[in-house]
Design a protein around this motif. Structure first.
Motif, short mmCIF file in Angstrom:
data_model
loop_
_atom_site.label_atom_id
_atom_site.label_comp_id
_atom_site.label_asym_id
_atom_site.label_seq_id
_atom_site.Cartn_x
_atom_site.Cartn_y
_atom_site.Cartn_z
N ASP A 28 -4.92 1.15 -6.51
CA ASP A 28 -5.94 1.30 -5.48
C ASP A 28 -5.50 0.46 -4.28
O ASP A 28 -5.91 -0.69 -4.11
CB ASP A 28 -7.29 0.83 -6.00
N VAL A 29 -4.64 1.04 -3.44
CA VAL A 29 -4.00 0.26 -2.38
C VAL A 29 -4.99 -0.23 -1.33
O VAL A 29 -4.73 -1.21 -0.64
CB VAL A 29 -2.88 1.08 -1.70
N ALA A 30 -6.13 0.44 -1.20
CA ALA A 30 -7.09 0.06 -0.17
C ALA A 30 -8.08 -1.01 -0.63
O ALA A 30 -8.81 -1.56 0.20
CB ALA A 30 -7.87 1.29 0.30
N ASP A 31 -8.09 -1.32 -1.91
CA ASP A 31 -9.03 -2.33 -2.39
C ASP A 31 -8.75 -3.67 -1.70
O ASP A 31 -7.60 -4.11 -1.65
CB ASP A 31 -8.90 -2.50 -3.91
N PRO A 32 -9.78 -4.34 -1.17
CA PRO A 32 -9.54 -5.56 -0.39
C PRO A 32 -8.94 -6.71 -1.18
O PRO A 32 -8.40 -7.65 -0.58
CB PRO A 32 -10.93 -5.93 0.13
N ILE A 33 -8.99 -6.68 -2.53
CA ILE A 33 -8.41 -7.79 -3.28
C ILE A 33 -7.00 -7.48 -3.79
O ILE A 33 -6.41 -8.27 -4.52
CB ILE A 33 -9.31 -8.21 -4.46
N ALA A 41 -6.43 -5.98 -11.40
CA ALA A 41 -7.20 -4.81 -11.82
C ALA A 41 -7.04 -3.65 -10.85
O ALA A 41 -7.30 -2.49 -11.19
CB ALA A 41 -8.68 -5.17 -11.95
N THR A 42 -6.60 -3.94 -9.63
CA THR A 42 -6.45 -2.89 -8.62
C THR A 42 -4.99 -2.47 -8.42
O THR A 42 -4.73 -1.38 -7.93
CB THR A 42 -7.00 -3.36 -7.27
N CYS A 43 -4.06 -3.36 -8.77
CA CYS A 43 -2.63 -3.06 -8.60
C CYS A 43 -1.86 -3.56 -9.81
O CYS A 43 -1.86 -4.77 -10.10
CB CYS A 43 -2.10 -3.73 -7.33
N ARG A 44 -1.20 -2.67 -10.50
CA ARG A 44 -0.50 -3.06 -11.72
C ARG A 44 0.82 -3.77 -11.44
O ARG A 44 1.43 -4.33 -12.34
CB ARG A 44 -0.23 -1.83 -12.57
N HIS A 45 1.25 -3.78 -10.19
CA HIS A 45 2.54 -4.37 -9.84
C HIS A 45 2.45 -5.86 -9.55
O HIS A 45 3.32 -6.63 -9.95
CB HIS A 45 3.13 -3.65 -8.63
N GLY A 46 1.47 -6.28 -8.80
CA GLY A 46 1.29 -7.69 -8.53
C GLY A 46 1.83 -8.15 -7.19
O GLY A 46 2.52 -7.42 -6.47
N VAL A 47 1.51 -9.40 -6.86
CA VAL A 47 1.84 -9.96 -5.55
C VAL A 47 3.35 -10.12 -5.37
O VAL A 47 3.90 -9.81 -4.30
CB VAL A 47 1.11 -11.31 -5.35
N ALA A 48 4.04 -10.65 -6.37
CA ALA A 48 5.49 -10.87 -6.24
C ALA A 48 6.21 -9.55 -5.99
O ALA A 48 7.15 -9.48 -5.18
CB ALA A 48 6.04 -11.55 -7.49
N TRP A 49 5.79 -8.49 -6.67
CA TRP A 49 6.38 -7.16 -6.45
C TRP A 49 6.15 -6.73 -5.01
O TRP A 49 7.08 -6.27 -4.33
CB TRP A 49 5.74 -6.15 -7.40
N TYR A 50 4.91 -6.90 -4.52
CA TYR A 50 4.61 -6.48 -3.16
C TYR A 50 5.47 -7.23 -2.15
O TYR A 50 6.06 -6.64 -1.24
CB TYR A 50 3.12 -6.69 -2.85
N ALA A 51 5.57 -8.55 -2.32
CA ALA A 51 6.34 -9.36 -1.38
C ALA A 51 7.81 -8.97 -1.37
O ALA A 51 8.43 -8.84 -0.31
CB ALA A 51 6.19 -10.84 -1.71
N SER A 52 8.39 -8.78 -2.55
CA SER A 52 9.81 -8.45 -2.61
C SER A 52 10.08 -7.04 -2.11
O SER A 52 11.09 -6.80 -1.43
CB SER A 52 10.34 -8.61 -4.04
N ALA A 72 4.86 3.56 -2.11
CA ALA A 72 5.52 3.33 -3.39
C ALA A 72 4.53 3.09 -4.52
O ALA A 72 4.88 3.26 -5.70
CB ALA A 72 6.48 2.14 -3.29
N HIS A 73 3.29 2.69 -4.20
CA HIS A 73 2.32 2.49 -5.30
C HIS A 73 0.94 3.10 -5.00
O HIS A 73 -0.04 2.77 -5.64
CB HIS A 73 2.20 1.00 -5.67
N ARG A 74 0.94 4.02 -4.04
CA ARG A 74 -0.32 4.67 -3.67
C ARG A 74 -0.90 5.49 -4.83
O ARG A 74 -2.13 5.55 -5.02
CB ARG A 74 -0.09 5.58 -2.46
N VAL A 75 -0.03 6.11 -5.63
CA VAL A 75 -0.49 6.98 -6.71
C VAL A 75 -1.00 6.17 -7.89
O VAL A 75 -1.98 6.55 -8.55
CB VAL A 75 0.64 7.93 -7.16
#
Length: 264
Positions: free
Chosen positions: A89-94, A40-51, A83-86
Motif C-alpha cells: 500500500d504505497v500511499a499509506d502515510p506510515i 503492515a503496509t509494505c513488506r519490503h521495509g525502510v532499508a529496501w526503500y532507501a537502497s 517496483a512495489h505498487r502491486v
C-alpha cells in the motif's frame, strides 16, 4: 571526483536504513525513515526503500548532465513506487519514506539537491562552509513537542497529536520527503556553485550531521578539518561518543566526503 564513504547502523544487530553511493560525476545519500507499524503496509521495509531509491538515483546520474536534479529525483521516486505498487500500500502515510542529498559535477559547476533533513556542506576555498539542509520538518515538529510531552507517550491524546503532526508530511505548507509521490521532488532545496570556489563537498544523514547541530559538539569548519585529516569514520566515532555523553538515542550515521571535484 574522489569519494570517501562511511555508513554505520545506530547499533549492532540493527539494519542500517541509510544508503550512500557514487558515480564518477555524482554522489547520493538517502536517509530512510519509517513509522512504527509500517511493516503492515509494505513488506519490503525502510532499508529496501532507501537502497532502491539510492540505486535509481545513481543510475540516473551516471549519464552525466542534461536534466534538472529535481527531475531525476521525481523519476527515481516513480521507479521505486512502481517496483512495489502491486504488493504494498504505497500511499499509506506510515509506509517507508526517505530524505535525500545529492550532487553532480560537470562543466565546472557543482549542482546540488536536498530534500528533508539530510545535509550537504560545501567546503569553500575561502574557509567559510556553506551548509544546505531543509529545516521544515524540524521546525514543524518542534512546535508539537510541548503538547506531546504533556499528553504522555502511549496515550490516545499523544497519538492524536502525532497524527496531526504527520498530516503535515508531503502537504502544502508542511514538510516534504521522498515516498510515493514524485511531485515531492519539486519541493527540494537546490542550487549550483562554481567548482573553482570549492575544495570539496560532504553529504551527511541527519544522524551524522547532529555532531554540529543537535549535539553541537564541534562546528562545521572543524568537521571539514577532521574529514580532511582522518576521514568520515572519525566523525562518526565522535558522533557516537557525543550521543553517549548527552544520553541521546543513536541513529544511523552516514557520510560521503567528495574531493577532487575538478577531476570528474
Amino acid at each position: 571526483m574522489r569519494v570517501s564513504m562511511t555508513s554505520v547502523a545506530a547499533r549492532a544487530g540493527r539494519v542500517n536504513e541509510d544508503f550512500t553511493g557514487a558515480v564518477p560525476a555524482g554522489a547520493v545519500l538517502v536517509d530512510g525513515a519509517g513509522i512504527p507499524g509500517g511493516e503492515a503496509t509494505c513488506r519490503h521495509g525502510v532499508a529496501w526503500y532507501a537502497s532502491r531509491l539510492g540505486g535509481a538515483l545513481l543510475a540516473l546520474l551516471a549519464p552525466g548532465p542534461g536534466r534538472d536534479l529535481r527531475d531525476l529525483l521525481a523519476e527515481a521516486i516513480e521507479r521505486v513506487t512502481d517496483a512495489h505498487r502491486v504488493t504494498c500500500d504505497v500511499a499509506d502515510p506510515i509506509g517507508p519514506s526517505a530524505t535525500v542529498a545529492m550532487l553532480r559535477v560537470s562543466g565546472g559547476v557543482l549542482d546540488h539537491l536536498v530534500l528533508g533533513d539530510c545535509y550537504l556542506v560545501l567546503d569553500r576555498a575561502d574557509g567559510a562552509p556553506v551548509v544546505v539542509t531543509d529545516p521544515r520538518e524540524v521546525v514543524i515538529s518542534r512546535s508539537y513537542v510541548p503538547a506531546l510531552e504533556v499528553a504522555g507517550q502511549g496515550t490516545d491524546e499523544y497519538q492524536r497529536i502525532l497524527g496531526e503532526l504527520r498530516a503535515h508530511r508531503n502537504a502544502p505548507g508542511g514538510f516534504w520527503l521522498a515516498k510515493d509521490d514524485p511531485r515531492a521532488a519539486g519541493e527540494a532545496v537546490t542550487g549550483s556553485r562554481p567548482i573553482s570556489e570549492l575544495s570539496g563537498a560532504v553529504l551527511l544523514s541527519n544522524g551524522a550531521a547532529r555532531i554540529a547541530g543537535e549535539l553541537e559538539s564541534i562546528g562545521w569548519p572543524e568537521v571539514l578539518a577532521v574529514l580532511a585529516s582522518s576521514g568520515p569514520a572519525e566523525i562518526i566515532r565522535r558522533v557516537r561518543r557525543a550521543e553517549a555523553r548527552h544520553a541521546v538515542r543513536p541513529d544511523d550515521a552516514t557520510i560521503a566526503h567528495c574531493t577532487g571535484l575538478d577531476e570528474a
